[in-house]
Write a protein that holds these residues in place. Structure first.
Motif, mmCIF file in Angstrom:
data_model
loop_
_atom_site.group_PDB
_atom_site.id
_atom_site.type_symbol
_atom_site.label_atom_id
_atom_site.label_comp_id
_atom_site.label_asym_id
_atom_site.label_seq_id
_atom_site.Cartn_x
_atom_site.Cartn_y
_atom_site.Cartn_z
ATOM 1 N N GLU B 117 0.842 -1.215 0.000
ATOM 2 C CA GLU B 117 0.000 0.000 0.000
ATOM 3 C C GLU B 117 0.868 1.252 0.000
ATOM 4 N N GLY B 121 1.568 4.515 -2.694
ATOM 5 C CA GLY B 121 1.361 5.909 -2.308
ATOM 6 C C GLY B 121 0.144 6.163 -1.433
ATOM 7 N N TRP B 122 -0.447 5.091 -0.883
ATOM 8 C CA TRP B 122 -1.611 5.291 -0.020
ATOM 9 C C TRP B 122 -1.214 6.099 1.204
ATOM 10 N N PRO B 123 -1.985 7.133 1.538
ATOM 11 C CA PRO B 123 -1.664 7.927 2.724
ATOM 12 C C PRO B 123 -2.192 7.267 4.007
ATOM 13 N N SER B 124 -1.812 7.840 5.138
ATOM 14 C CA SER B 124 -2.426 7.464 6.420
ATOM 15 C C SER B 124 -2.887 8.745 7.093
ATOM 16 N N VAL B 125 -3.603 8.593 8.187
ATOM 17 C CA VAL B 125 -4.137 9.773 8.870
ATOM 18 C C VAL B 125 -3.029 10.553 9.586
ATOM 19 N N LEU B 130 -0.747 14.899 2.928
ATOM 20 C CA LEU B 130 -1.726 13.903 2.491
ATOM 21 C C LEU B 130 -1.546 13.556 1.022
ATOM 22 N N ASP B 131 -0.998 14.508 0.245
ATOM 23 C CA ASP B 131 -0.916 14.342 -1.204
ATOM 24 C C ASP B 131 0.498 13.974 -1.671
ATOM 25 N N ALA B 132 1.362 13.590 -0.734
ATOM 26 C CA ALA B 132 2.749 13.262 -1.107
ATOM 27 C C ALA B 132 2.772 12.096 -2.097
ATOM 28 N N ASP B 133 3.722 12.144 -3.052
ATOM 29 C CA ASP B 133 3.850 11.055 -4.020
ATOM 30 C C ASP B 133 4.488 9.836 -3.380
ATOM 31 N N GLU B 144 0.670 3.571 12.971
ATOM 32 C CA GLU B 144 -0.700 3.889 12.540
ATOM 33 C C GLU B 144 -1.201 2.852 11.534
ATOM 34 N N ARG B 145 -0.353 2.511 10.571
ATOM 35 C CA ARG B 145 -0.782 1.591 9.513
ATOM 36 C C ARG B 145 -0.926 0.154 10.024
#
Lengths: 328, 169
Positions: B117, B121-125, B130-133, B144-145
């Motif tokens: 994931e 490039g899936w983000p976490s909270v 939030l939009d980082a590549d 967190e993940r």
């Protein structure tokens, strides 16, 4: 679990017809909430109609510059979509605040709106609960009150809606697209949930057999500057005590646009329209933010065990608006 | 009520008839003898039953086996290449990332899926941007993940280290 039949519907129309005709039938999406409630025999459907495979899992542009989200998308797929991350960051953050990665891979966007309350008395079949069994009473009101509602509750039910995603959707004026036995219609998210005073056993205005097929996000440039903040008993993987979705535009020191919704405080995602009206056109100051939050929360009727939610909601609103102003 | 289903489990096609009430977890453990997925809470809260379903990590206790008909399932037992353990498995051993070991197969499947994931490039909270590549998996991001996998022995410190070391060999 009670015995049930399972079928994969061939198309939306046959799924709707089947569930509409059978009072004990239910749609199955990701199943994260439904299967759990079936294990506890809180819900006892006799037929599950699996719709996961036939509802869209993509995002299309919508007229007016918005986005049309297929209701079959997983919560993670939606949170990770670049358009959502850039144009509606509060929605990505709200999704990522909920549950765990494993659950969000299963859970659908449509199903997220229809989660049942996590009120422990609803989930315990040995307890009276007007939502589970109308007329039996409410064990929560005199029970452990920490997670209960402070806004919009009724003597019959003080349960909260558990969704994070729906809070951001409420702030963004999202509109559900549905197909039911009497055809297609659209329902604004802010009109989806029934007041508990109308009978807590039915959470939403959806008819039997009515299926959410898509969610439309209207264009909202203000939402590019937005956030979601969730306050909970542990840092991750817990339901909200209070959450806030906020978008803010400030020009020349005054609030020109604002979107504000609260989670964890009511039977539905609580769009804070009173606070929004109190903010627009006024100086973006901490005192103004506080007055607006207090105006919204003036309607709160907390119990002894959840009274902390009122100042917690106020403080979270103020800190969110202050952060969004400083980042403006 | 029974139905016939086919699952591809750890690379092998398996066909069986199940009661519709059977969860994917129970089908794996009780019917197919695949005991690498563990039953902890059976309510989607602990993550011990984590498997990959069509490439994504899920709690198999909340998936009905009939709903998984036709799916590809990967459990911790399917990650190794023969006797050659997956890099995440090797790292858990090297870093002593467990005590009793009951949650470990779920932790490992979850970690393998999580690394995929992050690569996508899936983000976490907790992601600052939030939009980082590119996702940078620091300890806060890993924690967190991985928060959907509980460890009652609280081996979290070494679990995070084991995963961190895989990302920075």
């Amino acid at each position: 679990m009670k015995p049930f039949a399972y079928q994969r519907a061939k198309d939306v129309e046959s799924a709707v017809t089947t569930v509409a005709a059978r009072p004990e039938a239910s749609f199955l999406g990701g199943g994260t909430n439904l299967v759990d409630l079936m294990k506890m025999e809180v819900l006892k459907p006799e037929l599950l109609v699996d719709v996961r495979h036939l509802v869209s899992r993509t995002i299309e542009p919508a007229h007016g510059g918005g986005l049309l989200i297929g209701a079959g998308m997983s919560n993670n797929e939606l949170a990770a979509d670049r358009r959502i991350r850039r144009r509606y960051p509060m929605l990505s953050q709200a999704l990522l605040s909920g549950a765990s990665y494993q659950l969000r891979n299963l859970a659908t966007v449509g199903g997220n709106f229809l989660q049942r309350t996590r009120c422990p008395y609803f989930r315990d079949v040995t307890m009276p609960c007007n939502k589970r069994e109308p007329g039996t009473g409410c064990a929560a009101r005199d029970g452990v009150q920490r997670d209960l509602a402070v806004l919009g509750a009724d003597a019959s039910c003080v349960a909260t809606h558990p969704s994070d995603m729906a809070v951001a959707m409420a702030a963004l004026d999202a509109v559900l697209h549905t197909v039911g036995p009497s055809g297609e219609r659209t329902i604004p998210v802010n009109e989806l949930y029934r007041s508990p005073a109308e009978g807590p056993q039915r959470d939403t205005v959806l008819e039997r057999g009515e299926l959410i097929t898509a969610v439309e996000l209207p264009a909202a440039p203000v939402a590019a500057h937005s956030r979601y903040r969730k306050v909970r008993d542990r840092a991750s993987y817990a339901f909200a005590l209070v959450s806030v979705a906020a978008a803010l535009e400030v020009r020349h020191g005054s609030v020109t646009q604002v979107r504000l919704a609260l989670g964890g405080v009511a039977h539905k995602p609580w769009r804070a329209t009173t606070a929004e009206r109190a903010l627009v056109g006024r100086p973006a100051t901490e005192a103004g933010f506080r007055a607006a939050a207090e105006a919204e929360l003036a309607a709160a009727r907390p119990l002894a065990g959840n009274a902390f939610k009122v100042p917690l909601a106020r403080n979270t609103i103020v800190s969110m608006l202050r952060d969004l102003t400083e980042g403006a | 009520m029974e139905q016939k289903i086919t699952l591809r489990v750890d690379g092998k096609e398996r066909t069986l008839t199940v009661d519709t009430r059977t969860t994917l977890l129970d089908a794996l453990r009780e019917r197919l003898g695949v005991t690498s997925a563990k039953k902890g809470c059976d309510h989607g809260q602990c993550g011990a039953c984590t498997v990959m379903l069509d490439g994504r990590r899920v709690t198999s206790c909340l998936v009905l086996a009939v709903a998984g008909d036709g799916a590809e399932v990967v459990t911790a037992a399917g990650l190794a290449d023969g006797d050659d353990l997956h890099p995440v498995q090797k790292s858990f051993v090297a870093e002593d990332a467990f005590q009793c070991g009951y949650c470990t197969p779920g932790q490992i499947v979850s970690a393998v899926a999580m690394l995929r994931e992050a690569k996508e490039g899936w983000p976490s909270v907790v992601s600052d941007d939030l939009d980082a590549d590119r996702v940078v998996l620091d300890r806060a991001e890993i924690a967190e993940r991985m928060s959907g996998n509980l460890c009652r022995c609280a081996a979290y410190v070494n679990i995070v280290t084991a995963i961190e070391k895989v990302t920075r060999p």
